[in-house]
Design an enzyme around this catalytic site. Structure first.
Site, PDB file in Angstrom:
ATOM      1  N   HIS A 193       0.833  -1.196   0.000  1.00  0.00           N
ATOM      2  CA  HIS A 193       0.000   0.000   0.000  1.00  0.00           C
ATOM      3  C   HIS A 193       0.875   1.257   0.000  1.00  0.00           C
ATOM      4  O   HIS A 193       0.665   2.178  -0.793  1.00  0.00           O
ATOM      5  CB  HIS A 193      -0.897  -0.035   1.242  1.00  0.00           C
ATOM      6  CG  HIS A 193      -1.821   1.133   1.380  1.00  0.00           C
ATOM      7  ND1 HIS A 193      -3.184   1.020   1.288  1.00  0.00           N
ATOM      8  CD2 HIS A 193      -1.575   2.451   1.621  1.00  0.00           C
ATOM      9  CE1 HIS A 193      -3.741   2.210   1.457  1.00  0.00           C
ATOM     10  NE2 HIS A 193      -2.775   3.097   1.666  1.00  0.00           N
ATOM     11  N   GLU A 194       1.865   1.275   0.889  1.00  0.00           N
ATOM     12  CA  GLU A 194       2.742   2.444   0.981  1.00  0.00           C
ATOM     13  C   GLU A 194       3.616   2.601  -0.267  1.00  0.00           C
ATOM     14  O   GLU A 194       3.911   3.716  -0.692  1.00  0.00           O
ATOM     15  CB  GLU A 194       3.622   2.346   2.227  1.00  0.00           C
ATOM     16  CG  GLU A 194       2.852   2.362   3.536  1.00  0.00           C
ATOM     17  CD  GLU A 194       1.978   3.598   3.665  1.00  0.00           C
ATOM     18  OE1 GLU A 194       2.386   4.676   3.196  1.00  0.00           O
ATOM     19  OE2 GLU A 194       0.877   3.474   4.223  1.00  0.00           O
TER      20      GLU A 194
ATOM     21  N   HIS B 166       1.928   4.643  -2.834  1.00  0.00           N
ATOM     22  CA  HIS B 166       2.142   6.082  -2.661  1.00  0.00           C
ATOM     23  C   HIS B 166       3.540   6.485  -3.123  1.00  0.00           C
ATOM     24  O   HIS B 166       3.723   7.459  -3.856  1.00  0.00           O
ATOM     25  CB  HIS B 166       1.999   6.458  -1.186  1.00  0.00           C
ATOM     26  CG  HIS B 166       0.629   6.301  -0.627  1.00  0.00           C
ATOM     27  ND1 HIS B 166      -0.473   6.899  -1.187  1.00  0.00           N
ATOM     28  CD2 HIS B 166       0.180   5.618   0.466  1.00  0.00           C
ATOM     29  CE1 HIS B 166      -1.546   6.589  -0.459  1.00  0.00           C
ATOM     30  NE2 HIS B 166      -1.175   5.822   0.540  1.00  0.00           N
TER      31      HIS B 166
ATOM     32  N   ASP C 195      -6.241   8.963   3.211  1.00  0.00           N
ATOM     33  CA  ASP C 195      -5.909   9.235   1.817  1.00  0.00           C
ATOM     34  C   ASP C 195      -7.048   9.970   1.099  1.00  0.00           C
ATOM     35  O   ASP C 195      -6.816  10.843   0.265  1.00  0.00           O
ATOM     36  CB  ASP C 195      -5.603   7.922   1.087  1.00  0.00           C
ATOM     37  CG  ASP C 195      -4.376   7.232   1.657  1.00  0.00           C
ATOM     38  OD1 ASP C 195      -3.468   7.939   2.124  1.00  0.00           O
ATOM     39  OD2 ASP C 195      -4.326   5.987   1.643  1.00  0.00           O
TER      40      ASP C 195
END
Length: 398
Positions: A86-87, A90, A182
């Site tokens: 997930h990170e 980003h 987010d």
């Protein structure tokens, strides 16, 4: 039991934060040249999930104790992998738009990505923010397909189901329109594009985050009273709500500070210097300062040629008993001029804040003239803080 991986936040500060030397987390490696850190709180969550999930899967599938806990540990590893992916969503999107990534930190409530500057446009801000939930959504979809393909009530089926549920719930939760989620960053990007003011957009999205946090608390208490959520689940939601509230508050504070950057004027904030020759007794130097009509005068030491060599450390000076100050030279309670960071007089407010964050110190010499060699005053970091946060409690000036 249906696990819910906790919230995620992207660290996209309104202005660069201090370097990661003081980061309260341990480095655990690199992925695609991005440093990965783990907060000790993550170990607490890992242990808790290992025990809780291990006990549940052991009772559901009639497994021996060691096997149940081993499965719980494997599930924790899968969750950490999901958080990391997930990170990375980003981080890699940020890189795509030439925003540097300082690192990814995994902690108790998920993780966060630290970037070295703001997104340059609302579009980039939105894309970077939504990349993480998109990764979680894809992971949840894949895990759901695997769950449907596996035989029911098997170990693989249960683990796949938990991964599907946690990733899908995280994807949905993270797109809620409120900072520090987010979706709040995407909302901020939309407001930024609409009103052309990033700080006002940040503050509005942060207040939306506080509304969401309050709503989550109300819903959790209601579900607990209906016995649809356990006491453990309620405690977890309270922790999430507290984190959301704190994160939203930090965003509001940061936006208000950033709005005041233009008020940081080195010429106005510079404290004047009162120089005394090396070897001057501390008591005599302090007497001269008390008689100086200028406010906030800083004592400095010069050599025989009149060149500034050191600044008197006010904290060290105050530690000297009053009756000894006539016998102690100012040199002994001073800090070398070369050891004090310097700021050129012409810096803008934003540049001053960036410099203070990059090189943290209690005071700075302000320079001017050719090659910035002439010291024209001293900047105390507390004076900058007073400009950025005028309502904060002030400590007595040394």
């Amino acid at each position: 039991m249906r696990s819910l991986r906790s919230i995620d936040r992207v660290e996209q500060p309104s202005r660069p934060q201090p370097r990661t030397a003081g980061r309260p987390a341990r480095p655990v490696g690199h992925v695609l040249r991005i440093p990965i850190y783990m907060n000790s709180s993550m170990l607490l969550l890992a242990a808790l999930v290992t025990v809780v999930y291990g006990n549940w899967v052991r009772s559901e599938l009639d497994l021996p104790d060691p096997v149940g806990y081993l499965v719980g540990l494997g599930f924790v590893a899968c969750l950490l992998g999901s958080v990391l992916l997930h990170e990375l969503g980003h981080a890699l999107t940020a890189r795509r738009y030439r925003i540097g990534v300082r690192g990814i930190t995994l902690e108790l409530l998920g993780g966060w990505t630290e970037m070295d500057r703001d997104a340059p446009t609302p579009k980039v801000d939105a894309l970077v923010s939504l990349a993480g939930p998109l990764v979680s959504l894809v992971l949840g979809g894949v895990a759901t397909a695997v769950t449907l393909a596996l035989p029911d009530r098997t170990l693989a089926d249960q683990v796949a189901f938990q991964l599907a549920a946690s990733n899908l719930l995280v994807a949905v939760f993270n797109v809620l329109p409120g900072l520090p989620l987010d979706g709040g960053r995407a909302l901020r990007a939309g407001l930024w594009a609409l009103i052309k003011d990033r700080n006002r957009a940040t503050e509005a999205a942060a207040w939306s985050g506080r509304v969401i946090a309050f709503a989550c608390m109300v819903v959790a208490i209601w579900l607990y009273r209906l016995e649809l959520v356990t006491l453990f689940g309620l405690a977890f939601v309270i922790l999430v709500v507290f984190t959301l509230w704190q994160g939203a508050g930090q965003s509001i504070r940061l936006a208000r500070m950033t709005r005041r950057f233009p008020l940081v004027d080195l010429a106005a904030l510079a404290r004047p210097l009162l120089t005394v020759p090396a070897g001057t007794p501390l008591g005599e130097a302090q007497r001269r300062r008390s008689e100086d009509p200028r406010p906030n005068v800083v004592l400095a030491v010069t050599d025989s040629a009149g060149n500034l060599t050191a600044l008197v450390d006010p904290v060290a000076a105050e530690r000297i008993p009053v009756d000894r100050r006539p016998w102690v030279a100012v040199d002994t309670v001073s800090r070398s001029r070369d050891a004090v960071p310097a700021l050129p007089l012409g810096l803008s407010g934003e540049q001053v804040v960036r410099a203070l964050q990059a090189h943290p110190a209690g005071q700075y010499v302000i320079t001017a003239g050719e090659e910035d060699q002439d010291v024209v005053g001293v900047l105390r970091v507390g004076d900058v803080a007073d400009v950025l946060e005028p309502r904060r409690p002030r400590r007595p000036a040394p």
